[in-house]
Design a protein around this motif. Sequence first.
Motif, short mmCIF file in Angstrom:
data_model
loop_
_atom_site.label_atom_id
_atom_site.label_comp_id
_atom_site.label_asym_id
_atom_site.label_seq_id
_atom_site.Cartn_x
_atom_site.Cartn_y
_atom_site.Cartn_z
N VAL A 198 20.19 -66.14 -124.84
CA VAL A 198 19.13 -66.60 -125.74
C VAL A 198 19.16 -65.79 -127.03
O VAL A 198 19.06 -66.35 -128.14
CB VAL A 198 17.75 -66.49 -125.06
N VAL A 243 10.27 -64.59 -126.61
CA VAL A 243 10.94 -65.13 -125.43
C VAL A 243 10.63 -64.20 -124.26
O VAL A 243 11.15 -63.08 -124.18
CB VAL A 243 12.46 -65.25 -125.64
N ASN A 279 11.08 -63.11 -120.74
CA ASN A 279 12.13 -63.25 -119.74
C ASN A 279 12.17 -61.95 -118.93
O ASN A 279 12.54 -60.91 -119.47
CB ASN A 279 13.47 -63.50 -120.43
N VAL A 284 8.25 -68.92 -125.65
CA VAL A 284 9.13 -69.53 -124.65
C VAL A 284 9.17 -68.59 -123.45
O VAL A 284 9.56 -67.43 -123.57
CB VAL A 284 10.55 -69.75 -125.20
N SER A 342 10.67 -67.91 -119.77
CA SER A 342 11.71 -68.24 -118.80
C SER A 342 11.21 -67.92 -117.40
O SER A 342 10.68 -66.84 -117.14
CB SER A 342 12.97 -67.43 -119.11
N ALA A 401 16.77 -72.87 -125.04
CA ALA A 401 15.68 -71.97 -125.41
C ALA A 401 15.53 -71.88 -126.92
O ALA A 401 14.41 -71.84 -127.46
CB ALA A 401 15.93 -70.58 -124.81
#
Length: 261
Positions: free
Chosen positions: A23, A89, A91, A139, A141, A235
């Motif tokens: 990503v 993001v 994650n 975003v 994950s 993503a």
Amino acid sequence: MDLGVKDRVALVFGAGGGLGGAVAEALAGEGARVIAADLDLDAAEATVGRITAAGGSARAMAWNLSDRTVIEARLQDIEATEGPVSILVNNTGGPPPTPVSGQSPADWLRYFEMMALSVIAITDRVLPGMKAAGWGRIVTSTSSGIVAPIPNLGLSNALRMTLLGWSKTLAREVGRDGITANVILPGRVATGRILFLDEQKAKREERSTAEVTAESTGSIPLGRYGRPEEYGRVATFLASDAASYVTGSVIRVDGGLIPSV
């Protein structure tokens, strides 16, 4: 297509690993200024090395998601040097394979702190800057276990489900501020984590890892494990201007693995 992420500050967690690294590289390839955060600083720096070698902009940062006391200092550092975070993001790493029953309260709390509460706290901290700019992308994950719970991944299935409800609720709350919130989930993407899970299953069932992997591959309509860069591209789309009308969604990158609609 211009995705509209050039020069935006993107904070990517788990950026030293297969999915997070992919990503980070995809976002940098579109011109974002990436903060590659990971518990393992050496791994994050390796990702940064690949990004800069390709002409992108990135910086590595050590970040232990189990420690919420570092959030303010880390984000102040980013804001002072790069500017407000526009793309976040979320994650995180996953817990070890376990049944859902019989786990200690201490283990539930430990992994809830790392996998859920840290994500919520970091997102809350960057939201005011996104609201002030009238633009933001979150975003998160997760795992295919939030749609079809995976046997022997009890802690992961339950805790990642928390993030699904949180992200959907958040999307409704911040949509009119120009902010989107989406969940992206991998199926069997060829990373170190998937290899580890295949090895653990092989050990439990007294089979070879190759046999377990072949069986798993046979259940995927596309007939193969995904590539990390395929996940990274999806993503990056969700983090872009091009996805400005996509929010509150769950996007599967699974090669058709999950059998439900």
